[in-house]
Design a protein around this motif. Structure first.
Motif, PDB file in Angstrom:
ATOM      1  N   ILE A 296       0.785  -1.252  -0.025  1.00  0.00           N
ATOM      2  CA  ILE A 296       0.019   0.168  -0.141  1.00  0.00           C
ATOM      3  C   ILE A 296       0.739   1.359   0.122  1.00  0.00           C
ATOM      4  O   ILE A 296       0.791   2.178  -0.770  1.00  0.00           O
ATOM      5  CB  ILE A 296      -0.741  -0.025   1.207  1.00  0.00           C
ATOM      6  N   THR A 297       1.960   1.239   0.812  1.00  0.00           N
ATOM      7  CA  THR A 297       2.828   2.270   1.002  1.00  0.00           C
ATOM      8  C   THR A 297       3.443   2.674  -0.386  1.00  0.00           C
ATOM      9  O   THR A 297       3.648   3.781  -0.923  1.00  0.00           O
ATOM     10  CB  THR A 297       3.875   2.287   2.132  1.00  0.00           C
ATOM     11  N   GLN A 298       4.241   1.535  -0.782  1.00  0.00           N
ATOM     12  CA  GLN A 298       4.745   1.909  -2.136  1.00  0.00           C
ATOM     13  C   GLN A 298       4.023   1.900  -3.266  1.00  0.00           C
ATOM     14  O   GLN A 298       4.264   2.751  -4.144  1.00  0.00           O
ATOM     15  CB  GLN A 298       5.843   0.516  -2.386  1.00  0.00           C
ATOM     16  N   GLY A 299       2.731   1.503  -3.297  1.00  0.00           N
ATOM     17  CA  GLY A 299       1.558   1.827  -4.440  1.00  0.00           C
ATOM     18  C   GLY A 299       1.105   3.163  -4.352  1.00  0.00           C
ATOM     19  O   GLY A 299       1.448   3.918  -5.268  1.00  0.00           O
ATOM     20  N   SER A 300       1.102   4.013  -3.252  1.00  0.00           N
ATOM     21  CA  SER A 300       0.944   5.441  -2.940  1.00  0.00           C
ATOM     22  C   SER A 300       1.976   6.460  -3.557  1.00  0.00           C
ATOM     23  O   SER A 300       1.887   7.229  -4.090  1.00  0.00           O
ATOM     24  CB  SER A 300       0.578   5.564  -1.441  1.00  0.00           C
ATOM     25  N   MET A 301       3.199   5.717  -3.266  1.00  0.00           N
ATOM     26  CA  MET A 301       4.472   6.332  -3.633  1.00  0.00           C
ATOM     27  C   MET A 301       4.485   6.334  -5.080  1.00  0.00           C
ATOM     28  O   MET A 301       5.101   7.525  -6.011  1.00  0.00           O
ATOM     29  CB  MET A 301       5.697   6.083  -2.955  1.00  0.00           C
ATOM     30  N   ALA A 302       4.206   5.261  -5.789  1.00  0.00           N
ATOM     31  CA  ALA A 302       4.230   5.225  -7.135  1.00  0.00           C
ATOM     32  C   ALA A 302       3.209   6.210  -7.832  1.00  0.00           C
ATOM     33  O   ALA A 302       3.563   6.758  -8.808  1.00  0.00           O
ATOM     34  CB  ALA A 302       3.702   3.768  -7.543  1.00  0.00           C
TER      35      ALA A 302
END
Length: 283
Positions: A108-114
């Motif tokens: 979720i965190t890395q998807g948000s950063m993407a």
């Protein structure tokens, strides 16, 4: 005397044979990567994570320097603001890592950063940085908002990924796994800015943030097949996250060795790290 000498010689040879049969550190590392599939995905993801972070630090600094016509204060501050959320969300992220699915937190965190990197890349590509004055929707304060979001994401992802290392290998392979994990920072600290600088010199600022977004998206894909077979499940405690965080802080303050390690980790971050933030000013 002869018998004793032969016995000592035999013991010496046996000791040499035993020591020579022990696997080297390189063999241990290769065995860990080859044997534990879940750790292998996590390890590769570390290179994408650290590489994207250093690509971001370098590119944002140069971008703000361009947008502000050489303002050194704003150039250093835009990267420095990324470290502020660590003091607030960092300890809370550790509590969440003990209560929630760590793999999902990473995804979720890395998807948000993407998504954030992709939107910021669209702002950059919609702005003509070559014109005088610069024309387009991008303003210098957009970079501050973007780096603030990145700082929150980084403060969450860092303790969770560290905790996941121990969940993907057994205890006897943990030392090797931690050593392999530590490789990502020094190697990508060199490779990330080098790639970013090459892209800026050849293609401008337009593509660096798209590349950063792709790196974050790659991490999400790498986390899909990951399992945490060595995580010990604990029964959920009926305590608030803030109480658990306070207990963790209290433990650190009373555990001398842990406190010393944390203090030591602050030294390079507060003394040497700021130098990297203002490097674009001297280029």
């Amino acid at each position: 005397m002869r018998g004793r000498g032969r016995s000592n010689a035999g013991n010496h040879i046996a000791t040499e044979n035993k020591s020579s049969s022990r696997p080297s550190a390189l063999q241990d590392s290769l065995y860990t990567i080859k044997t534990y599939k879940d750790f292998r995905y996590l390890w590769v993801g570390n290179f994408f994570t650290v590489g994207a972070q250093w690509l971001q630090v370098l590119t944002v600094g140069w971008l703000v320097l361009e947008l502000t016509e050489g303002n050194a204060l704003l150039t250093g501050s835009v990267v420095g603001i990324r470290t502020l959320p660590v003091f607030i969300t960092g300890p809370l992220a550790g509590v969440l890592a003990d209560r929630l699915d760590r793999r999902k937190i990473v995804m979720i965190t890395q998807g948000s950063m993407a998504c954030a990197a992709g939107l910021f890349a669209l702002l950059v590509i919609s702005t003509d940085l070559q014109s005088d004055p610069i024309q387009g929707p991008l303003e210098w304060w957009h970079a501050f908002i973007y780096m603030g979001i990145a700082g929150v994401a980084h403060s969450i992802i860092q303790p969770v990924r560290q905790a996941m290392v121990a969940n993907t290998v057994p205890r006897e392979a943990l030392t090797s796994a931690l050593a392999l994990t530590g490789m990502a920072h020094p190697s990508m600290r060199i490779a990330g800015p080098a790639i970013g600088g090459l892209l800026i010199a050849t293609l401008g600022f337009n593509w660096n943030f798209f590349l950063e977004a792709l790196a974050y998206f790659a991490i999400v894909l790498l986390m899909v097949p990951v399992k945490l077979p060595y995580r010990q499940t604990k029964q959920a405690e009926h305590t608030s996250p803030f109480k658990s965080m306070a207990e963790g802080v209290n433990y650190v303050l009373h555990e001398k060795r842990i406190l010393q390690l944390i203090v030591m980790s602050f030294i390079p971050n507060f003394v040497f790290q700021p130098l990297a933030f203002v490097l674009p000013v001297f280029t």
